[in-house]
Scaffold this motif. Structure first.
Motif, PDB file in Angstrom:
ATOM      1  N   UNK A  40       0.828  -1.208   0.000  1.00  0.00           N
ATOM      2  CA  UNK A  40       0.000   0.000   0.000  1.00  0.00           C
ATOM      3  C   UNK A  40       0.860   1.255   0.000  1.00  0.00           C
ATOM      4  N   UNK A  41       1.965   1.208   0.764  1.00  0.00           N
ATOM      5  CA  UNK A  41       2.863   2.364   0.812  1.00  0.00           C
ATOM      6  C   UNK A  41       3.495   2.628  -0.544  1.00  0.00           C
ATOM      7  N   UNK A  42       3.926   1.546  -1.229  1.00  0.00           N
ATOM      8  CA  UNK A  42       4.533   1.713  -2.551  1.00  0.00           C
ATOM      9  C   UNK A  42       3.510   2.202  -3.563  1.00  0.00           C
ATOM     10  N   UNK A  43       2.264   1.721  -3.438  1.00  0.00           N
ATOM     11  CA  UNK A  43       1.213   2.172  -4.346  1.00  0.00           C
ATOM     12  C   UNK A  43       0.947   3.665  -4.173  1.00  0.00           C
ATOM     13  N   UNK A  44       0.910   4.106  -2.910  1.00  0.00           N
ATOM     14  CA  UNK A  44       0.699   5.534  -2.651  1.00  0.00           C
ATOM     15  C   UNK A  44       1.874   6.355  -3.167  1.00  0.00           C
ATOM     16  N   UNK A  45       3.086   5.815  -2.988  1.00  0.00           N
ATOM     17  CA  UNK A  45       4.267   6.513  -3.499  1.00  0.00           C
ATOM     18  C   UNK A  45       4.225   6.613  -5.017  1.00  0.00           C
ATOM     19  N   UNK A  46       3.807   5.518  -5.659  1.00  0.00           N
ATOM     20  CA  UNK A  46       3.686   5.518  -7.127  1.00  0.00           C
ATOM     21  C   UNK A  46       2.641   6.535  -7.578  1.00  0.00           C
ATOM     22  N   UNK A  47       1.506   6.592  -6.886  1.00  0.00           N
ATOM     23  CA  UNK A  47       0.459   7.547  -7.249  1.00  0.00           C
ATOM     24  C   UNK A  47       0.933   8.983  -7.062  1.00  0.00           C
ATOM     25  N   UNK A  48       1.700   9.224  -5.975  1.00  0.00           N
ATOM     26  CA  UNK A  48       2.241  10.570  -5.765  1.00  0.00           C
ATOM     27  C   UNK A  48       3.216  10.946  -6.880  1.00  0.00           C
ATOM     28  N   UNK A  49       4.066   9.996  -7.274  1.00  0.00           N
ATOM     29  CA  UNK A  49       5.024  10.254  -8.348  1.00  0.00           C
ATOM     30  C   UNK A  49       4.303  10.489  -9.669  1.00  0.00           C
ATOM     31  N   UNK A  50       3.258   9.703  -9.925  1.00  0.00           N
ATOM     32  CA  UNK A  50       2.476   9.880 -11.155  1.00  0.00           C
ATOM     33  C   UNK A  50       1.807  11.249 -11.168  1.00  0.00           C
ATOM     34  N   UNK A  51       1.258  11.655 -10.024  1.00  0.00           N
ATOM     35  CA  UNK A  51       0.611  12.957  -9.933  1.00  0.00           C
ATOM     36  C   UNK A  51       1.625  14.080 -10.134  1.00  0.00           C
ATOM     37  N   UNK A  52       2.817  13.896  -9.563  1.00  0.00           N
ATOM     38  CA  UNK A  52       3.868  14.909  -9.723  1.00  0.00           C
ATOM     39  C   UNK A  52       4.256  15.055 -11.193  1.00  0.00           C
ATOM     40  N   UNK A  53       4.393  13.921 -11.883  1.00  0.00           N
ATOM     41  CA  UNK A  53       4.750  13.978 -13.297  1.00  0.00           C
ATOM     42  C   UNK A  53       3.634  14.603 -14.132  1.00  0.00           C
ATOM     43  N   UNK A  54       2.386  14.323 -13.759  1.00  0.00           N
ATOM     44  CA  UNK A  54       1.265  14.934 -14.472  1.00  0.00           C
ATOM     45  C   UNK A  54       1.288  16.453 -14.311  1.00  0.00           C
ATOM     46  N   UNK A  55       1.572  16.911 -13.090  1.00  0.00           N
ATOM     47  CA  UNK A  55       1.667  18.347 -12.863  1.00  0.00           C
ATOM     48  C   UNK A  55       2.828  18.948 -13.653  1.00  0.00           C
ATOM     49  N   UNK A  56       3.965  18.231 -13.684  1.00  0.00           N
ATOM     50  CA  UNK A  56       5.114  18.714 -14.445  1.00  0.00           C
ATOM     51  C   UNK A  56       4.787  18.807 -15.929  1.00  0.00           C
ATOM     52  N   UNK A  57       4.103  17.763 -16.452  1.00  0.00           N
ATOM     53  CA  UNK A  57       3.732  17.765 -17.863  1.00  0.00           C
ATOM     54  C   UNK A  57       2.761  18.913 -18.151  1.00  0.00           C
ATOM     55  N   UNK A  58       1.800  19.118 -17.246  1.00  0.00           N
ATOM     56  CA  UNK A  58       0.841  20.212 -17.429  1.00  0.00           C
ATOM     57  C   UNK A  58       1.560  21.560 -17.393  1.00  0.00           C
ATOM     58  N   UNK A  59       2.500  21.703 -16.458  1.00  0.00           N
ATOM     59  CA  UNK A  59       3.244  22.954 -16.342  1.00  0.00           C
ATOM     60  C   UNK A  59       4.070  23.212 -17.599  1.00  0.00           C
ATOM     61  N   UNK A  60       4.720  22.161 -18.108  1.00  0.00           N
ATOM     62  CA  UNK A  60       5.506  22.309 -19.343  1.00  0.00           C
ATOM     63  C   UNK A  60       4.605  22.693 -20.515  1.00  0.00           C
ATOM     64  N   UNK A  61       3.438  22.031 -20.579  1.00  0.00           N
ATOM     65  CA  UNK A  61       2.513  22.316 -21.675  1.00  0.00           C
ATOM     66  C   UNK A  61       2.039  23.763 -21.613  1.00  0.00           C
TER      67      UNK A  61
END
Length: 359
Positions: free
Chosen positions: A106-127
Motif C-alpha cells: 500500500x505504501x509503494x502504491x501511494x508513493x507511485x500515485x504521488x510520483x504519477x501525480x507529480x509527473x502529471x503536474x510537471x507535464x501540465x506545467x511544461x505544456x
C-alpha cells in the motif's frame, strides 16, 4: 504481541535442543557403560531424527523469510502466506508477513500515485509554458507591427488625410498586412496542431501488410529524396510482414519519422536513411536511421514534449503525436543519437495487437 511471538519460537528451539541433548546423552551413556547398547543406539537414532526435525523447522522458517524478503525486493504484489494451516507459531509468522507485505504494498502504491501525480503536474506545467511561449511569440510581433502600420495613418491620435498618404506608405502597409496574415496563419496552424493532439482517436486495429505499407511510403518520398540527393535503403526481415494495427495511424508515424530524417539531412552531402523492419515472436521493430548531425544528449527526451522544436519551421507536434499513437498501440517509440554520426528512432509494436484501454 511481537515479543510473545518471538519468545515462543525461541523457547521452542531451546526445548528441542534440550531434548536432543538429553536423548543423545542417554544413548551415549548406555553405549559407553555397555549396559544398554541396543537401547543407546536406538536413542541416538531418535536424537538424530530430532536434529533433522529441528533443521527442517529452521530451514523452512528461513525459506519463508527469504521468500518474503525476495518478494519485497522484487515488488511482488501477489505474495500470500496461508494463515489458517500449520502450527500456531507458523500461523502467527504468516499473519505477520502478510500484514507487513500488505502495508508495504500500500505504501509503494501511494508513493507511485504521488510520483504519477507529480509527473502529471510537471507535464501540465511544461505544456502551459510552451503554449504561453508560442502564443506570445506569435502575438507580440502582430501587436508591434499593427502599431507601426497605424502610425502611417495617424499622427497625434489624428487620422491623416489621403494627401498625406503616398504610394510607399501603401506598399509598406500591404507588406505589413501580408506579414500579419502569415503570422496569424502560423498561430492557427499551431492551434490546430494542439487540437489534433488533444482529440487523437483510439486506434482501429486490423491485420495489414506492413511490407506493402513501407514500399508505398518509399515510393511516396522517391521524388523528394532524389531532389534532396538523399539515399533511402529499406531492409525487410522477410518479404511479407503482417501487423495488427491501425494502418492510417501507423502510416502517419512512419511518414513523420521519415520527414524528420530528411529535414535533418537537408543540405548535407552523402545523406543516407535506412528503414529496417524486424519481427520476432512477440514484437515488430521498425528502425529509421539517418547519418545527420544528431541530437544533443540533453534534448533526447525533450523532442517528444508537445510543441518543443529546434527547427525554424514546424509546430513541434509530430514526434509527440507519433509517440502517443505508438503507445496507444501498446508499443513504444524511442530515440538514440550519436552527434555527427547517426540518429535512430526505434518503433516497437506487440504482435498480439493487445492495446491499452482508451482514455
Amino acid at each position: 504481541m511481537k515479543r510473545m511471538f518471538s519468545t515462543r519460537i525461541y523457547l521452542k528451539i531451546v526445548f528441542q535442543v534440550a531434548v536432543i541433548l538429553l536423548v543423545a546423552g542417554v544413548g551415549l551413556t548406555g553405549i559407553i557403560t555397555g549396559k544398554a547398547i541396543i537401547l543407546g543406539c536406538v536413542t541416538l537414532l531418535i536424537a538424530l531424527w530430532l536434529v533433522g526435525v529441528l533443521v527442517y523447522f529452521l530451514n523452512t522458517s528461513n525459506r519463508r523469510i527469504q521468500l518474503f524478503l525476495d518478494a519485497i525486493e522484487d515488488n511482488e504484489s501477489m505474495l500470500y502466506f496461508p494463515e489458517n494451516s500449520g502450527p500456531e507459531e507458523q500461523r502467527r509468522l504468516h499473519t505477520a508477513f502478510n500484514r507487513i507485505h500488505r502495508l508495504m504494498t500500500e505504501s509503494k502504491q501511494k508513493e507511485f500515485e504521488r510520483e504519477l501525480l507529480r509527473k502529471e503536474y510537471e507535464a501540465y506545467d511544461k505544456l502551459m509554458h510552451v503554449l504561453t511561449h508560442e502564443i506570445m511569440n506569435s502575438i507580440a510581433p502582430i501587436v508591434s507591427l499593427s502599431g507601426t502600420l497605424l502610425s502611417y495613418y495617424r499622427s497625434n491620435d489624428t487620422t491623416k488625410s489621403c494627401d498625406e498618404i503616398n504610394d510607399a506608405t501603401i506598399r509598406k502597409t500591404v507588406r505589413g498586412l501580408d506579414t500579419i496574415k502569415s503570422q496569424g496563419q502560423s498561430l492557427m496552424n499551431f492551434t490546430n496542431s494542439y487540437r489534433q493532439l488533444a482529440r487523437l482517436q483510439a486506434p482501429n486495429p486490423n491485420p495489414f501488410s506492413l511490407s506493402r505499407q513501407v514500399r508505398n511510403i518509399e515510393l511516396l518520398f522517391q521524388s523528394d529524396l532524389q531532389r534532396l540527393q538523399i539515399g533511402l535503403t529499406v531492409y525487410l526481415c522477410q518479404d511479407e510482414i503482417t501487423v495488427n494495427a491501425d494502418e492510417e495511424l501507423l502510416s502517419q508515424v512512419l511518414i513523420n519519422l521519415l520527414k524528420n530524417a530528411m529535414e535533418a539531412l537537408e543540405g548535407q552531402d552523402n545523406g543516407e536513411i535506412s528503414l529496417t523492419v524486424k519481427q520476432t515472436g512477440t514484437t515488430t521493430l521498425i528502425e529509421i536511421t539517418d547519418n545527420g548531425p544528431g541530437i544533443p544528449h540533453d534534448m533526447l527526451e525533450d523532442i517528444f514534449i508537445p510543441f518543443f522544436t529546434t527547427k525554424n519551421k514546424g509546430t513541434g507536434i509530430g514526434l509527440s503525436l507519433s509517440r502517443q499513437i505508438v503507445r496507444m498501440h501498446g508499443g513504444e517509440l524511442q530515440v538514440s543519437s550519436q552527434p555527427y554520426s547517426e540518429t535512430r528512432f526505434t518503433l516497437s509494436l506487440p504482435n498480439a495487437g493487445e492495446f491499452p484501454p482508451a482514455k
